[in-house]
Design an enzyme around this catalytic site. Structure first.
Site, PDB file in Angstrom:
ATOM      1  N   ARG A   1      13.391  32.918 -78.295  1.00 26.96           N
ATOM      2  CA  ARG A   1      14.512  33.820 -78.543  1.00 26.96           C
ATOM      3  C   ARG A   1      14.446  34.959 -77.529  1.00 26.96           C
ATOM      4  O   ARG A   1      13.401  35.597 -77.388  1.00 26.96           O
ATOM      5  CB  ARG A   1      14.431  34.383 -79.969  1.00 26.96           C
TER       6      ARG A   1
ATOM      7  N   ARG B   1      17.448  45.385 -95.225  1.00 23.23           N
ATOM      8  CA  ARG B   1      16.358  44.465 -95.577  1.00 23.23           C
ATOM      9  C   ARG B   1      15.008  45.147 -95.722  1.00 23.23           C
ATOM     10  O   ARG B   1      14.055  44.558 -96.232  1.00 23.23           O
ATOM     11  CB  ARG B   1      16.284  43.309 -94.576  1.00 23.23           C
TER      12      ARG B   1
ATOM     13  N   ARG C   1       9.450  34.898 -81.288  1.00 22.86           N
ATOM     14  CA  ARG C   1       9.990  36.259 -81.148  1.00 22.86           C
ATOM     15  C   ARG C   1       9.297  36.908 -79.954  1.00 22.86           C
ATOM     16  O   ARG C   1       8.083  37.122 -79.995  1.00 22.86           O
ATOM     17  CB  ARG C   1       9.700  37.069 -82.415  1.00 22.86           C
TER      18      ARG C   1
ATOM     19  N   ASN D   1      17.481  36.206 -92.646  1.00 23.34           N
ATOM     20  CA  ASN D   1      17.004  37.557 -92.971  1.00 23.34           C
ATOM     21  C   ASN D   1      18.102  38.577 -92.689  1.00 23.34           C
ATOM     22  O   ASN D   1      18.386  39.457 -93.507  1.00 23.34           O
ATOM     23  CB  ASN D   1      15.782  37.933 -92.128  1.00 23.34           C
ATOM     24  N   ASP D   2      18.718  38.433 -91.511  1.00 24.39           N
ATOM     25  CA  ASP D   2      19.798  39.361 -91.168  1.00 24.39           C
ATOM     26  C   ASP D   2      21.110  38.955 -91.813  1.00 24.39           C
ATOM     27  O   ASP D   2      21.900  39.816 -92.196  1.00 24.39           O
ATOM     28  CB  ASP D   2      19.957  39.447 -89.643  1.00 24.39           C
TER      29      ASP D   2
ATOM     30  N   HIS E   1      -7.651  42.793 -83.226  1.00 25.21           N
ATOM     31  CA  HIS E   1      -8.565  41.758 -82.743  1.00 25.21           C
ATOM     32  C   HIS E   1      -9.481  41.232 -83.834  1.00 25.21           C
ATOM     33  O   HIS E   1      -9.751  40.043 -83.896  1.00 25.21           O
ATOM     34  CB  HIS E   1      -9.413  42.301 -81.582  1.00 25.21           C
TER      35      HIS E   1
ATOM     36  N   GLU F   1      23.509  34.946 -87.540  1.00 25.99           N
ATOM     37  CA  GLU F   1      22.918  35.922 -88.461  1.00 25.99           C
ATOM     38  C   GLU F   1      23.871  37.082 -88.749  1.00 25.99           C
ATOM     39  O   GLU F   1      23.501  38.051 -89.407  1.00 25.99           O
ATOM     40  CB  GLU F   1      21.577  36.434 -87.924  1.00 25.99           C
TER      41      GLU F   1
ATOM     42  N   CYS G   1      15.768  29.840 -89.505  1.00 24.72           N
ATOM     43  CA  CYS G   1      14.466  30.431 -89.187  1.00 24.72           C
ATOM     44  C   CYS G   1      14.205  31.719 -89.978  1.00 24.72           C
ATOM     45  O   CYS G   1      13.234  32.417 -89.706  1.00 24.72           O
ATOM     46  CB  CYS G   1      14.323  30.671 -87.691  1.00 24.72           C
TER      47      CYS G   1
END
Ligand code: PEP
Ligand code: MG
Length: 571
Positions: A332, A464, A296, A453-454, A189, A430, A501
């Site tokens: 997603r 990764r 996500r 990324n994947d 927070h 991916e 993305c």
């Protein structure tokens, strides 16, 4: 001069003298009371609670004005805790049974809570515990008539073990130039509020309160997450220049936002934001986004003991849809597994979690969970331009099966007389197998989004997250670029849109290459949008297209990167 490292929360520089705050909150005197004083002591407690509710309500209103309602809502938990009879009754019980003063009784409650939450806490529980402490701290300060936040007389940078949300909101910005704390995480927070209030800050420094003395000169670099203690003159000058640069960058962002998202010779590209939390829409908005390219949703599921209900998810998606308005939002479906596990549901830790029971594989096995998410998304689509995207697609059957669930969800909603809209469906590309059937996949869906990324991870068989092999994590390896090219070409041939993305979209040279290859959308962390947009709108698509054709002459990642840098210099 020494340097400390933490998490940069808000990208700005603060330079100045510091004041180290030592938390003395649990050090007040403990004393026994007599039986006849019990009622008086409980009255003190009730009055202090009432005063604290009034105080936090005012802070909430102030925060609503300066940062917006979604931030102010953080204080709903504080207020509900104070209004809830539990805290009051538990404290009163200790006062009565143990004949202790209010302060000591509250201290007992705090220590008990510490034990309940234990040491292995996640961020959500840490925030909750911190909020409870925050509330108790305020009650005690009202009992003892000592302010929680000090009265400032001169400009300073605060160094504290931790700051509560109410403390940050009450900081007098005329005097407080920034702050650093020993603890805190990216999503805590304090980080969220400091970002919203644009306070230069570095959190999670570890031992700042030990390393820094009262009155030391400090530089806070909230962009890099660095604190410099007693800097020499040349370093101060460097950071003064950086402060100016950041100011100019912010001004540039303001102008960039107003410019159309297209290359110099007129090809439109969408600059989208990747988000994990609804709060990030504020930053996306500030940085001039064209929509959400990747929401996500795992974070609605992890950090909690039970599953979110369909209603809860519907409200979360609706909230985002209403904030984003007409712009597209790609939601997603859960990519649970790998490094993101749902307690009690993901099962035992797997030997190869990244290749395991995750993403669409998990969803198709747990159709109950999957369908409740799809129903929630379909219902929320009435409120905005929502699209659904499946992650980790490896086979055609998975897409067809997923589409079946979407149709079943629609049937269920019809029966339940709940409104929904037909939405576009897309898949993440991916996994290499998806690349090589992308001609077929394109006939099943409305869009592709490349998860580089994947895709890099699975193409080069390089974990990764493994630091030992980062040299092998090569975005410009010819095999990765060829896969991206195949995917884009198959999307084009079938008339569907294709975006990216993964992190590749936010590396300037690679973003240019991707545009040259024909990508329609680049999706990235919100704060990176201006940098990428600036590079692309100053480039010519025709030139980038030629570069993208030439790139395959080179056979290694390094040669391709070097070629791109050379070609794009001065563009
Ligand atoms: C990707 O794999 O490129 C991606 C964007 O998804 P994540 O990083 O969540 O796996
Ligand atoms: Mg992925």
């Amino acid at each position: 001069m020494k340097k400390l490292k933490g998490i940069g929360v808000y990208s700005d520089i603060a330079i100045g003298k510091c004041s180290v705050w030592k938390n003395s909150f649990l050090l007040y005197p403990e004393y026994k009371i007599s039986k006849k004083d019990v009622n008086g002591e409980i009255n003190r407690l009730d009055e202090a609670i009432k005063k604290t509710i009034d105080e936090i309500t005012i802070l909430k209103e102030n925060l609503k004005e300066s940062a917006g309602e979604e931030y102010a809502d953080i204080f709903n938990f504080h207020i509900s805790l104070l209004q809830d009879e539990n805290l009051r009754n538990e404290t009163a019980k200790i006062i009565k049974n143990e004949k202790l003063n209010v302060e000591s009784s509250l201290k007992k409650i705090v220590l008990k809570i510490g034990k309940i939450f234990g040491k292995e806490e996640n961020d959500f529980l840490k925030d909750r515990r911190r909020d409870i402490l925050d509330v108790v701290e305020r009650i005690v300060s009202n009992l003892r008539k000592t302010p929680v936040t000090k009265v400032f007389k001169e400009e300073e940078i605060i160094v504290a073990h931790d700051l509560s949300t109410t403390q940050i909101v009450s900081l007098n910005r005329k005097f407080v130039k920034g702050f650093i704390t020993d603890i805190g995480s990216e999503t805590s927070h304090i980080a969220i509020i400091a970002r919203a209030l644009e306070i230069p800050s570095v959190i999670g420094v570890g031992n700042a309160t030990e390393e820094v003395q009262n009155g030391d000169n400090l530089i806070i670099d909230g962009e890099e997450g660095i604190v410099i203690v007693n800097p020499v003159g040349s370093v101060i000058n460097k950071y003064k220049r950086k402060k100016e640069e950041l100011k100019k960058r912010k001004r540039r962002i303001y102008f960039l936002k107003k410019l159309p998202s297209r290359t110099n010779d007129g090809r439109y590209i969408k600059f989208l934001a990747n988000i994990e939390f609804p709060e990030e829409i504020v930053s996306a908005e500030k940085n001039g986004y064209d929509g959400i390219g990747l929401y996500r949703t795992e974070y609605l599921y992890i950090n909690r003991k039970n599953l979110p209900t369909e209603e809860e998810q519907f409200l979360a998606y609706k909230n985002i849809a209403e904030k984003v308005g007409k712009k597209p939002i790609i939601i997603r479906t859960i990519d649970i597994g790998g490094d993101k596990l749902i307690p009690n549901i993901s099962g035992k830790k797997e030997l190869n979690p990244f290749l395991g029971w995750r993403g669409i594989r998990f969803c198709l096995d747990r159709k109950d969970i999957f369908k409740s998410q799809i129903k929630a998304i379909l219902r929320a689509s009435v409120y905005g331009n929502i699209k659904i995207m499946f992650p980790m697609i490896a086979t055609l059957e998975e897409v067809r099966e997923g589409k079946k669930i979407v149709n079943e969800a629609k049937e269920n909603l019809k029966k339940e007389k709940k409104e929904y809209k037909d939405v576009e469906l897309g898949v993440m590309i991916e996994i290499p197998s998806a690349v090589f059937i992308s001609d077929k996949l394109a006939k099943e869906v409305d869009f592709f989004s490349i998860g580089s990324n994947d895709l890099i991870q699975f193409t080069l068989a390089v974990d990764r997250l493994n630091e030992k092999i980062t040299n092998l994590y090569q975005p410009c390896h010819p095999s990765v670029l060829k896969m991206i090219k195949i995917t884009i070409d198959n999307a084009k041939k079938n008339g569907i849109s294709v975006g990216i993305c993964g992190e590749m979209a936010s590396i300037p040279e690679i973003a240019c290459l991707l545009v040259g290859m024909g990508i329609d959308e680049l999706s990235m962390a919100p704060f990176l949008i201006p940098t990428i947009k600036e590079v692309i709108i100053n480039s010519k698509y025709e030139k980038l297209k030629k570069i993208s054709e030439e790139v395959f002459k080179f056979d290694t990642n390094d040669k391709i990167v070097e070629f791109l840098k050379k070609k794009l210099k001065g563009d």
